[in-house]
Design an enzyme around this catalytic site. Structure first.
Site, PDB file in Angstrom:
ATOM      1  N   GLY A  99       0.832  -1.206   0.000  1.00 37.84           N
ATOM      2  CA  GLY A  99       0.000   0.000   0.000  1.00 37.84           C
ATOM      3  C   GLY A  99       0.863   1.251   0.000  1.00 37.84           C
ATOM      4  O   GLY A  99       2.070   1.197   0.223  1.00 37.84           O
ATOM      5  N   GLY A 101       0.678   5.694   0.973  1.00 39.39           N
ATOM      6  CA  GLY A 101      -0.025   6.875   1.476  1.00 39.39           C
ATOM      7  C   GLY A 101       0.721   8.141   1.083  1.00 39.39           C
ATOM      8  O   GLY A 101       1.640   8.106   0.262  1.00 39.39           O
ATOM      9  N   SER A 102       0.316   9.268   1.683  1.00 40.68           N
ATOM     10  CA  SER A 102       0.948  10.554   1.335  1.00 40.68           C
ATOM     11  C   SER A 102       2.374  10.646   1.853  1.00 40.68           C
ATOM     12  O   SER A 102       3.219  11.306   1.255  1.00 40.68           O
ATOM     13  CB  SER A 102       0.118  11.704   1.905  1.00 40.68           C
ATOM     14  OG  SER A 102      -0.092  11.519   3.289  1.00 40.68           O
ATOM     15  N   VAL A 106       4.102   0.948   2.182  1.00 45.30           N
ATOM     16  CA  VAL A 106       4.169  -0.290   2.975  1.00 45.30           C
ATOM     17  C   VAL A 106       4.532  -1.445   2.049  1.00 45.30           C
ATOM     18  O   VAL A 106       3.858  -1.665   1.036  1.00 45.30           O
ATOM     19  CB  VAL A 106       2.830  -0.580   3.692  1.00 45.30           C
ATOM     20  CG1 VAL A 106       2.945  -1.841   4.540  1.00 45.30           C
ATOM     21  CG2 VAL A 106       2.426   0.604   4.564  1.00 45.30           C
ATOM     22  N   LYS A 121       6.976  -0.428   6.850  1.00 46.82           N
ATOM     23  CA  LYS A 121       6.494   0.903   6.473  1.00 46.82           C
ATOM     24  C   LYS A 121       7.694   1.820   6.256  1.00 46.82           C
ATOM     25  O   LYS A 121       8.526   1.983   7.152  1.00 46.82           O
ATOM     26  CB  LYS A 121       5.588   1.455   7.581  1.00 46.82           C
ATOM     27  CG  LYS A 121       4.612   2.518   7.126  1.00 46.82           C
ATOM     28  CD  LYS A 121       3.577   2.795   8.218  1.00 46.82           C
ATOM     29  CE  LYS A 121       2.498   3.729   7.721  1.00 46.82           C
ATOM     30  NZ  LYS A 121       1.438   3.947   8.726  1.00 46.82           N
ATOM     31  N   ASP A 215      -9.497   7.294  12.285  1.00 44.13           N
ATOM     32  CA  ASP A 215      -9.587   6.927  10.868  1.00 44.13           C
ATOM     33  C   ASP A 215     -10.041   5.483  10.688  1.00 44.13           C
ATOM     34  O   ASP A 215      -9.465   4.719   9.908  1.00 44.13           O
ATOM     35  CB  ASP A 215      -8.230   7.163  10.183  1.00 44.13           C
ATOM     36  CG  ASP A 215      -8.349   7.299   8.670  1.00 44.13           C
ATOM     37  OD1 ASP A 215      -9.465   7.611   8.191  1.00 44.13           O
ATOM     38  OD2 ASP A 215      -7.353   7.101   7.955  1.00 44.13           O
TER      39      ASP A 215
END
Length: 289
Positions: A99, A101-102, A106, A121, A215
């Protein structure tokens, strides 16, 4: 004699009049100068106000050397000290990306020492420019280190190289709920009951430690398709609270899962924010919409 007197009077009057003109021009120039000073001051104050607003939103932007020192100190604080062997990326075989993110990516990793699968991560140091962004990353690490629950992803260790900060986490075998719903469709009633029970157990544990996740959503719930073992992941927005009755009014998280009072910028009980998000998640699972 009278004419002379009047002449002298006229002359003196004219002189005074001329002096008055000079004085008025001097006063005008002074007032213009003060106006200019006021303008420059107001523009300076406006720029200061804009800068303060930026720092309030994103935190103070640090120089690369300062940020390097901050990150070094934080990593030293949270890394597992007293090890015989210092951990580095050489001890892990980095596999496919799980995955992105900003701030972080990961990857699936495999320990070279024991062959165990882990989730790694990667935070790129160049993207961490403000004090608030660094605080957010290390708040997540601090929270994960405190967690010890079967339905929450476990923290293993943290290390770094010149380019990245690496956080090694437990690899939760399975996909997230969003991917599961897209590929396999709807759950059976007993299945989503079991999944929801595990999410509530984990959330109760998080709240007992005076932590808000902020979240909760389908993307942040990992489910093993065979055993239905469920784990909450991604504490990037998580926050410590002082007491369970604390009230909040922040706009944070995924809008479609946010409590209506937060969207309306009103105060809300902190814990109810996560509970509302679980209700939204349950609704999606139930109707698959």
């Amino acid at each position: 004699v009278k004419d002379k007197k009047t002449g002298s009077r006229n002359v003196s009057f004219n002189r005074k009049k001329g002096e008055g003109k000079k004085e008025s021009t001097a006063v005008d120039s002074q007032s213009k100068a003060t106006k200019k000073e006021k303008k420059t001051k107001t523009t300076h104050l406006k720029s200061k106000a804009k800068d303060s607003q930026k720092t309030r939103k994103h935190g103070s932007i640090l120089e690369p050397k300062q940020m390097k020192r901050v990150l070094e100190m934080k990593i030293m604080k949270y890394s597992t000290m007293g090890k015989v062997i210092d951990t580095s990326l050489e001890f892990y075989d980095l596999k496919r990306m799980l995955g992105e993110g900003s701030y972080a990516k990961v990857h699936l990793g495999v320990s070279i020492l024991c062959g165990k699968k882990v989730a790694i991560k990667l935070y790129e140091k160049a993207k961490i420019k403000t004090r608030s962004s660094s605080e957010r990353i290390f708040t997540e690490i601090g929270i994960l280190r405190r967690m010890n629950h079967r339905n929450i992803v476990n923290f293993i260790e943290i290390f770094q190289n010149p380019k990245y900060i690496f956080i090694v986490l437990e690899y939760a075998n399975g996909g997230d709920l969003l991917h599961y719903l897209k590929t396999k469709g709807r759950f059976k009633e007993y299945e989503y009951r079991k999944i929801l029970q595990q999410i509530i157990d984990a959330l109760e544990y998080i709240h007992e430690h005076k932590i808000l996740h902020r979240d909760i959503k389908l993307d942040n719930i990992i489910v093993n398709s065979k055993t239905l073992r469920t784990k909450i992941i991604d504490f990037g927005f998580a926050k410590f609270i002082k007491k369970r009755e604390e009230k909040v009014n922040y706009f944070c998280g995924t809008p479609s899962y946010m409590a209506p009072e937060l969207i309306l910028k009103k105060t809300s009980l902190a814990l109810s924010v996560d509970i509302w998000a679980v209700g939204v998640l349950y609704f999606i699972l139930l109707l698959n919409k």
